[in-house]
Design a protein around this motif. Structure first.
Motif, PDB file in Angstrom:
ATOM      1  N   VAL A 120       0.874  -1.169   0.000  1.00  0.00           N
ATOM      2  CA  VAL A 120       0.000   0.000   0.000  1.00  0.00           C
ATOM      3  C   VAL A 120       0.908   1.214   0.000  1.00  0.00           C
ATOM      4  O   VAL A 120       1.764   1.356   0.879  1.00  0.00           O
ATOM      5  CB  VAL A 120      -0.929   0.017   1.242  1.00  0.00           C
ATOM      6  N   THR A 121       0.724   2.103  -0.975  1.00  0.00           N
ATOM      7  CA  THR A 121       1.600   3.265  -1.113  1.00  0.00           C
ATOM      8  C   THR A 121       0.782   4.478  -1.506  1.00  0.00           C
ATOM      9  O   THR A 121      -0.081   4.404  -2.382  1.00  0.00           O
ATOM     10  CB  THR A 121       2.666   3.008  -2.203  1.00  0.00           C
ATOM     11  N   LEU A 122       1.069   5.607  -0.848  1.00  0.00           N
ATOM     12  CA  LEU A 122       0.451   6.884  -1.209  1.00  0.00           C
ATOM     13  C   LEU A 122       1.507   7.704  -1.936  1.00  0.00           C
ATOM     14  O   LEU A 122       2.541   8.054  -1.354  1.00  0.00           O
ATOM     15  CB  LEU A 122      -0.053   7.621   0.038  1.00  0.00           C
ATOM     16  N   THR A 123       1.284   7.954  -3.213  1.00  0.00           N
ATOM     17  CA  THR A 123       2.250   8.692  -4.031  1.00  0.00           C
ATOM     18  C   THR A 123       1.607   9.953  -4.587  1.00  0.00           C
ATOM     19  O   THR A 123       0.389  10.132  -4.531  1.00  0.00           O
ATOM     20  CB  THR A 123       2.747   7.849  -5.220  1.00  0.00           C
ATOM     21  N   THR A 124       2.448  10.809  -5.148  1.00  0.00           N
ATOM     22  CA  THR A 124       1.923  11.963  -5.861  1.00  0.00           C
ATOM     23  C   THR A 124       1.146  11.466  -7.077  1.00  0.00           C
ATOM     24  O   THR A 124       1.268  10.299  -7.464  1.00  0.00           O
ATOM     25  CB  THR A 124       3.078  12.890  -6.305  1.00  0.00           C
ATOM     26  N   LEU A 125       0.362  12.332  -7.668  1.00  0.00           N
ATOM     27  CA  LEU A 125      -0.474  11.903  -8.803  1.00  0.00           C
ATOM     28  C   LEU A 125       0.337  11.322  -9.947  1.00  0.00           C
ATOM     29  O   LEU A 125      -0.087  10.363 -10.587  1.00  0.00           O
ATOM     30  CB  LEU A 125      -1.333  13.065  -9.307  1.00  0.00           C
ATOM     31  N   ASN A 126       1.500  11.877 -10.206  1.00  0.00           N
ATOM     32  CA  ASN A 126       2.318  11.346 -11.310  1.00  0.00           C
ATOM     33  C   ASN A 126       3.178  10.169 -10.885  1.00  0.00           C
ATOM     34  O   ASN A 126       3.908   9.608 -11.690  1.00  0.00           O
ATOM     35  CB  ASN A 126       3.174  12.449 -11.929  1.00  0.00           C
ATOM     36  N   GLY A 127       3.139   9.785  -9.604  1.00  0.00           N
ATOM     37  CA  GLY A 127       3.883   8.621  -9.121  1.00  0.00           C
ATOM     38  C   GLY A 127       5.362   8.843  -8.933  1.00  0.00           C
ATOM     39  O   GLY A 127       6.117   7.891  -8.747  1.00  0.00           O
ATOM     40  N   ALA A 140       3.257   0.773   3.132  1.00  0.00           N
ATOM     41  CA  ALA A 140       3.289  -0.430   3.977  1.00  0.00           C
ATOM     42  C   ALA A 140       3.435  -1.655   3.088  1.00  0.00           C
ATOM     43  O   ALA A 140       3.042  -1.655   1.926  1.00  0.00           O
ATOM     44  CB  ALA A 140       2.014  -0.540   4.805  1.00  0.00           C
ATOM     45  N   GLY A 141       3.988  -2.709   3.683  1.00  0.00           N
ATOM     46  CA  GLY A 141       4.160  -3.968   2.966  1.00  0.00           C
ATOM     47  C   GLY A 141       5.500  -4.023   2.277  1.00  0.00           C
ATOM     48  O   GLY A 141       6.251  -3.045   2.247  1.00  0.00           O
ATOM     49  N   ARG A 154      -6.859   4.610  -5.924  1.00  0.00           N
ATOM     50  CA  ARG A 154      -7.868   5.595  -5.573  1.00  0.00           C
ATOM     51  C   ARG A 154      -7.182   6.955  -5.529  1.00  0.00           C
ATOM     52  O   ARG A 154      -6.077   7.082  -5.021  1.00  0.00           O
ATOM     53  CB  ARG A 154      -8.479   5.314  -4.196  1.00  0.00           C
ATOM     54  N   ILE A 155      -7.864   7.966  -6.020  1.00  0.00           N
ATOM     55  CA  ILE A 155      -7.367   9.334  -5.920  1.00  0.00           C
ATOM     56  C   ILE A 155      -7.936   9.903  -4.628  1.00  0.00           C
ATOM     57  O   ILE A 155      -9.150   9.937  -4.443  1.00  0.00           O
ATOM     58  CB  ILE A 155      -7.790  10.184  -7.133  1.00  0.00           C
ATOM     59  N   VAL A 156      -7.031  10.327  -3.739  1.00  0.00           N
ATOM     60  CA  VAL A 156      -7.432  10.815  -2.420  1.00  0.00           C
ATOM     61  C   VAL A 156      -6.724  12.129  -2.122  1.00  0.00           C
ATOM     62  O   VAL A 156      -5.771  12.510  -2.805  1.00  0.00           O
ATOM     63  CB  VAL A 156      -7.099   9.782  -1.313  1.00  0.00           C
ATOM     64  N   THR A 157      -7.213  12.801  -1.095  1.00  0.00           N
ATOM     65  CA  THR A 157      -6.531  13.962  -0.536  1.00  0.00           C
ATOM     66  C   THR A 157      -6.346  13.692   0.954  1.00  0.00           C
ATOM     67  O   THR A 157      -7.009  12.823   1.519  1.00  0.00           O
ATOM     68  CB  THR A 157      -7.333  15.262  -0.735  1.00  0.00           C
ATOM     69  N   LEU A 158      -5.447  14.435   1.569  1.00  0.00           N
ATOM     70  CA  LEU A 158      -5.246  14.319   3.006  1.00  0.00           C
ATOM     71  C   LEU A 158      -5.809  15.554   3.693  1.00  0.00           C
ATOM     72  O   LEU A 158      -5.717  16.669   3.166  1.00  0.00           O
ATOM     73  CB  LEU A 158      -3.759  14.150   3.353  1.00  0.00           C
ATOM     74  N   CYS A 167      -3.548  12.849  -4.346  1.00  0.00           N
ATOM     75  CA  CYS A 167      -2.526  11.818  -4.328  1.00  0.00           C
ATOM     76  C   CYS A 167      -3.150  10.507  -4.803  1.00  0.00           C
ATOM     77  O   CYS A 167      -4.368  10.372  -4.833  1.00  0.00           O
ATOM     78  CB  CYS A 167      -1.964  11.613  -2.923  1.00  0.00           C
ATOM     79  N   ARG A 168      -2.293   9.586  -5.143  1.00  0.00           N
ATOM     80  CA  ARG A 168      -2.758   8.269  -5.619  1.00  0.00           C
ATOM     81  C   ARG A 168      -2.466   7.232  -4.538  1.00  0.00           C
ATOM     82  O   ARG A 168      -1.326   7.009  -4.175  1.00  0.00           O
ATOM     83  CB  ARG A 168      -2.043   7.895  -6.910  1.00  0.00           C
ATOM     84  N   LEU A 169      -3.538   6.610  -4.039  1.00  0.00           N
ATOM     85  CA  LEU A 169      -3.410   5.497  -3.111  1.00  0.00           C
ATOM     86  C   LEU A 169      -3.401   4.231  -3.944  1.00  0.00           C
ATOM     87  O   LEU A 169      -4.418   3.866  -4.534  1.00  0.00           O
ATOM     88  CB  LEU A 169      -4.575   5.482  -2.109  1.00  0.00           C
ATOM     89  N   ALA A 170      -2.256   3.588  -4.029  1.00  0.00           N
ATOM     90  CA  ALA A 170      -2.113   2.366  -4.849  1.00  0.00           C
ATOM     91  C   ALA A 170      -2.011   1.161  -3.927  1.00  0.00           C
ATOM     92  O   ALA A 170      -1.179   1.142  -3.015  1.00  0.00           O
ATOM     93  CB  ALA A 170      -0.882   2.468  -5.735  1.00  0.00           C
ATOM     94  N   VAL A 171      -2.850   0.163  -4.176  1.00  0.00           N
ATOM     95  CA  VAL A 171      -2.839  -1.074  -3.409  1.00  0.00           C
ATOM     96  C   VAL A 171      -2.546  -2.198  -4.389  1.00  0.00           C
ATOM     97  O   VAL A 171      -3.251  -2.365  -5.385  1.00  0.00           O
ATOM     98  CB  VAL A 171      -4.183  -1.307  -2.697  1.00  0.00           C
TER      99      VAL A 171
END
Length: 174
Positions: A120-127, A140-141, A154-158, A167-171
């Motif tokens: 599970v990684t939260l990255t900037t939109l462009n990765g 994590a992981g 998923r596209i999320v904000t904090l 940001c991009r939440l990639a699982v």
């Protein structure tokens, strides 16, 4: 005249054995051979490409289980950590605390089997980079190595404004 044509030929009975008498009696030339081999190679290549194209999707290694696991984890993270102010706006502190848990605790929380790997990684939109909160990276992981994996994003904000515009939440599960 018939006798003259047969003269000098073995057998003398009008059969043509191994002798070239003119343009009508030519053998296989280099051009014929080249065209034949070229057609054979093109046909063989087409058949092999079609065969591997047909078998390729069957051997990807990513099944519906991995895809459903990654989707379930992403949905759980977004639903449980949302602030409720904006769609897909997550509590930065709660996300950081959750991703700081051990791998076994996260497996239990998300109902993953021991053999399943996840990231599970939260990255900037462009990765280009992993987003940090409070000095720790929001990931994590085990590190994802680019192997075949079920992936959900998923596209999320904090809530603290770290991810603007998003940001991009990639699982990933494999």
């Amino acid at each position: 005249m018939v006798g003259e044509r047969q003269q000098g030929r073995p057998g003398g009975n009008g059969t043509r054995l191994g002798r070239w008498d003119g343009p009508d009696d030519r053998g296989q030339t280099l051009h014929d051979y080249t065209v034949g081999i070229s057609l054979f190679i093109i046909t063989l290549s087409t058949v092999l490409a079609g065969l591997f194209g047909f078998v390729g999707p069957l051997s990807t290694g990513v099944g519906s289980e991995e895809v459903s696991q990654s989707d379930r984890i992403a949905t759980t993270v977004v639903q449980n950590l949302t602030t409720g102010r904006q769609p897909n706006e997550l509590h930065a502190g709660r996300l950081s605390a959750m991703l700081a848990l051990s791998e076994s605790e996260l497996r239990t929380r998300w109902g993953l089997q021991g053999s399943a790997q996840f990231n599970v990684t939260l990255t900037t939109l462009n990765g280009s980079r992993i987003v940090s909160h409070g000095g720790s990276k929001l990931a994590a992981g085990p590190r994802y190595q680019g192997n075949a994996a079920g992936t959900t994003a998923r596209i999320v904000t904090l809530g603290d404004g770290t991810c603007r515009p998003g940001c991009r939440l990639a699982v990933r599960t494999w």
